[in-house]
Design a protein around this motif. Sequence first.
Motif, PDB file in Angstrom:
ATOM      1  N   PRO A 109      38.385 108.112  67.559  1.00  0.00           N
ATOM      2  CA  PRO A 109      37.910 107.047  66.664  1.00  0.00           C
ATOM      3  C   PRO A 109      36.732 107.526  65.821  1.00  0.00           C
ATOM      4  N   ALA A 110      36.692 107.040  64.592  1.00  0.00           N
ATOM      5  CA  ALA A 110      35.588 107.363  63.680  1.00  0.00           C
ATOM      6  C   ALA A 110      34.691 106.143  63.521  1.00  0.00           C
ATOM      7  N   LEU A 111      33.434 106.399  63.227  1.00  0.00           N
ATOM      8  CA  LEU A 111      32.472 105.310  63.040  1.00  0.00           C
ATOM      9  C   LEU A 111      32.420 104.933  61.563  1.00  0.00           C
ATOM     10  N   PRO A 112      32.966 103.756  61.191  1.00  0.00           N
ATOM     11  CA  PRO A 112      32.870 103.325  59.786  1.00  0.00           C
ATOM     12  C   PRO A 112      31.431 102.963  59.448  1.00  0.00           C
ATOM     13  N   LEU A 113      30.969 103.431  58.288  1.00  0.00           N
ATOM     14  CA  LEU A 113      29.553 103.346  57.979  1.00  0.00           C
ATOM     15  C   LEU A 113      29.085 101.921  57.713  1.00  0.00           C
ATOM     16  N   TRP A 114      29.739 101.206  56.782  1.00  0.00           N
ATOM     17  CA  TRP A 114      29.163  99.900  56.443  1.00  0.00           C
ATOM     18  C   TRP A 114      29.411  98.862  57.522  1.00  0.00           C
ATOM     19  N   PRO A 115      30.508  98.880  58.308  1.00  0.00           N
ATOM     20  CA  PRO A 115      30.560  97.981  59.468  1.00  0.00           C
ATOM     21  C   PRO A 115      29.483  98.309  60.510  1.00  0.00           C
ATOM     22  N   ALA A 116      29.185  99.601  60.694  1.00  0.00           N
ATOM     23  CA  ALA A 116      28.116  99.962  61.634  1.00  0.00           C
ATOM     24  C   ALA A 116      26.763  99.467  61.132  1.00  0.00           C
ATOM     25  N   ALA A 117      26.525  99.575  59.820  1.00  0.00           N
ATOM     26  CA  ALA A 117      25.282  99.039  59.266  1.00  0.00           C
ATOM     27  C   ALA A 117      25.214  97.526  59.422  1.00  0.00           C
ATOM     28  N   ALA A 118      26.380  96.867  59.327  1.00  0.00           N
ATOM     29  CA  ALA A 118      26.404  95.417  59.529  1.00  0.00           C
ATOM     30  C   ALA A 118      26.019  95.056  60.961  1.00  0.00           C
ATOM     31  N   VAL A 119      26.477  95.845  61.935  1.00  0.00           N
ATOM     32  CA  VAL A 119      26.133  95.570  63.334  1.00  0.00           C
ATOM     33  C   VAL A 119      24.632  95.711  63.550  1.00  0.00           C
ATOM     34  N   LEU A 120      24.007  96.630  62.847  1.00  0.00           N
ATOM     35  CA  LEU A 120      22.563  96.835  63.004  1.00  0.00           C
ATOM     36  C   LEU A 120      21.748  95.634  62.547  1.00  0.00           C
ATOM     37  N   LEU A 121      22.354  94.731  61.762  1.00  0.00           N
ATOM     38  CA  LEU A 121      21.642  93.513  61.378  1.00  0.00           C
ATOM     39  C   LEU A 121      21.300  92.659  62.596  1.00  0.00           C
ATOM     40  N   SER A 122      22.059  92.823  63.682  1.00  0.00           N
ATOM     41  CA  SER A 122      21.779  92.036  64.881  1.00  0.00           C
ATOM     42  C   SER A 122      20.464  92.432  65.535  1.00  0.00           C
ATOM     43  N   LEU A 123      19.867  93.545  65.107  1.00  0.00           N
ATOM     44  CA  LEU A 123      18.578  93.970  65.650  1.00  0.00           C
ATOM     45  C   LEU A 123      17.390  93.299  64.965  1.00  0.00           C
ATOM     46  N   LEU A 124      17.636  92.508  63.924  1.00  0.00           N
ATOM     47  CA  LEU A 124      16.532  91.865  63.211  1.00  0.00           C
ATOM     48  C   LEU A 124      15.636  91.032  64.131  1.00  0.00           C
ATOM     49  N   PRO A 125      16.194  90.227  65.075  1.00  0.00           N
ATOM     50  CA  PRO A 125      15.294  89.454  65.945  1.00  0.00           C
ATOM     51  C   PRO A 125      14.347  90.317  66.772  1.00  0.00           C
ATOM     52  N   ALA A 126      14.757  91.539  67.102  1.00  0.00           N
ATOM     53  CA  ALA A 126      13.895  92.390  67.924  1.00  0.00           C
ATOM     54  C   ALA A 126      12.630  92.801  67.188  1.00  0.00           C
ATOM     55  N   PHE A 127      12.685  92.841  65.851  1.00  0.00           N
ATOM     56  CA  PHE A 127      11.535  93.308  65.077  1.00  0.00           C
ATOM     57  C   PHE A 127      10.846  92.183  64.313  1.00  0.00           C
ATOM     58  N   ALA A 128      11.596  91.141  63.946  1.00  0.00           N
ATOM     59  CA  ALA A 128      11.027  90.078  63.113  1.00  0.00           C
ATOM     60  C   ALA A 128      10.475  88.913  63.915  1.00  0.00           C
ATOM     61  N   VAL A 129      10.892  88.790  65.178  1.00  0.00           N
ATOM     62  CA  VAL A 129      10.423  87.688  66.004  1.00  0.00           C
ATOM     63  C   VAL A 129       9.412  88.228  66.998  1.00  0.00           C
ATOM     64  N   PRO A 130       8.184  87.714  67.030  1.00  0.00           N
ATOM     65  CA  PRO A 130       7.183  88.238  67.973  1.00  0.00           C
ATOM     66  C   PRO A 130       7.573  87.968  69.414  1.00  0.00           C
ATOM     67  N   THR A 131       7.147  88.820  70.284  1.00  0.00           N
ATOM     68  CA  THR A 131       7.490  88.724  71.699  1.00  0.00           C
ATOM     69  C   THR A 131       6.264  88.333  72.488  1.00  0.00           C
ATOM     70  N   HIS A 132       6.378  87.198  73.185  1.00  0.00           N
ATOM     71  CA  HIS A 132       5.341  86.721  74.110  1.00  0.00           C
ATOM     72  C   HIS A 132       6.059  86.085  75.270  1.00  0.00           C
ATOM     73  N   PRO A 133       5.559  86.189  76.472  1.00  0.00           N
ATOM     74  CA  PRO A 133       6.229  85.579  77.617  1.00  0.00           C
ATOM     75  C   PRO A 133       6.284  84.080  77.480  1.00  0.00           C
ATOM     76  N   GLU A 134       7.439  83.541  77.838  1.00  0.00           N
ATOM     77  CA  GLU A 134       7.634  82.093  77.804  1.00  0.00           C
ATOM     78  C   GLU A 134       7.298  81.494  79.148  1.00  0.00           C
ATOM     79  N   GLU A 135       6.697  80.358  79.126  1.00  0.00           N
ATOM     80  CA  GLU A 135       6.428  79.662  80.377  1.00  0.00           C
ATOM     81  C   GLU A 135       7.731  79.135  80.952  1.00  0.00           C
ATOM     82  N   PRO A 136       7.949  79.292  82.258  1.00  0.00           N
ATOM     83  CA  PRO A 136       9.174  78.797  82.845  1.00  0.00           C
ATOM     84  C   PRO A 136       9.281  77.305  82.658  1.00  0.00           C
ATOM     85  N   SER A 137      10.482  76.880  82.273  1.00  0.00           N
ATOM     86  CA  SER A 137      10.698  75.451  82.039  1.00  0.00           C
ATOM     87  C   SER A 137      11.278  74.808  83.279  1.00  0.00           C
TER      88      SER A 137
END
Length: 360
Positions: free
Chosen positions: A332-360
Amino acid sequence: MAEQGGRAVHPGAWWLWALSLGTAATRTTNPLLLALLISASAYVVATHRTPAPLARSYAAFLRLALAVLLVRLLFAVALGSPIPGTHTLFTLPEVPLPHWAQGIRLGGKVTAEALVFAAYDGLKLATLLICVGAANALASPGRLLKSLPGALYETGVAVVVALTFAPHLVADVQRLRAARRLRGRPDRGLRGLLQVGLPVLEGALERSVALAAAMEARGYGRSAEVPARVRRTTAALTLGGLLGVCAGTYGLLTAEGGTYGLPVLLAGVAAALAGLKLGGRRSLRTRYRPDPWDARAWLVAGSGAAVAALLTLAADRDPQALHPGVVPLVAPALPLWPAAAVLLSLLPAFAVPTHPEEPS
């Protein structure tokens, strides 16, 4: 989970993100794209998982996904595969079956093409399970329940109870096995399984009884009196809306219904939402500290929806890249623009700040 100013990201956004990644996984059997989806979801879970006990169930989903993949390969070996192949790996003794079981065989030749096809198919299902595990690790089902419309509250309670059942069992098994190891008793093998399984079952039954008593004490199931005309209007809107959604979806999937499909689908969705809004009048409940749907929630949900939409488009534009063939057997070959599309799912890891949540 991510927080900002003391508020966490809406749990529905994380569930939409994870389910969108699962939808994207159904559009491809390319193992490189599926591995990229798994890696992206795992990275976001590692950076934004909640400290709640349910978040520890992600490892259990990983093991379940691996088990599903192995079972799919085992079925391909034992029951054969309709995929023709020329690269025979080994041959098993074939068991003769009666005439009414034609099309099914036990044993026989096992080809590399059949195993690769089974691995692709099993990896797709495993990715779906991992995405569901990511949703459990990133958002508490209990917090998600608070955001449901009143008409779906009772159904949501049943779903949340079902979702939390497996993680509690995993936590009980880990706790009992650790206790047995501290006492120098076996926690593996058939004997250890029996001596751990019975206390786990007993604890699950006790938890069910306690949950039922707590729900009864809090008045679960009570409903408000609404006029008969409102009930009839609610039923008509909900049923009509669902029929409109079905008719509109059918129209979009057929060439003849392309003109009316989208308007009927939108009208059906609007009618169903109106029915849910009216149906919420029967639910007597209040929301304590409701989760807001803010810009961060739109970013999280939108990144997942973009991945699903782009991979759906790629599956229509370039099906060969997203569904690599096994006959003849090629890498199998890695198609470039579908792979770049999958990388969009990493946006929350960098754009959303990380702080521990209080248990609900």
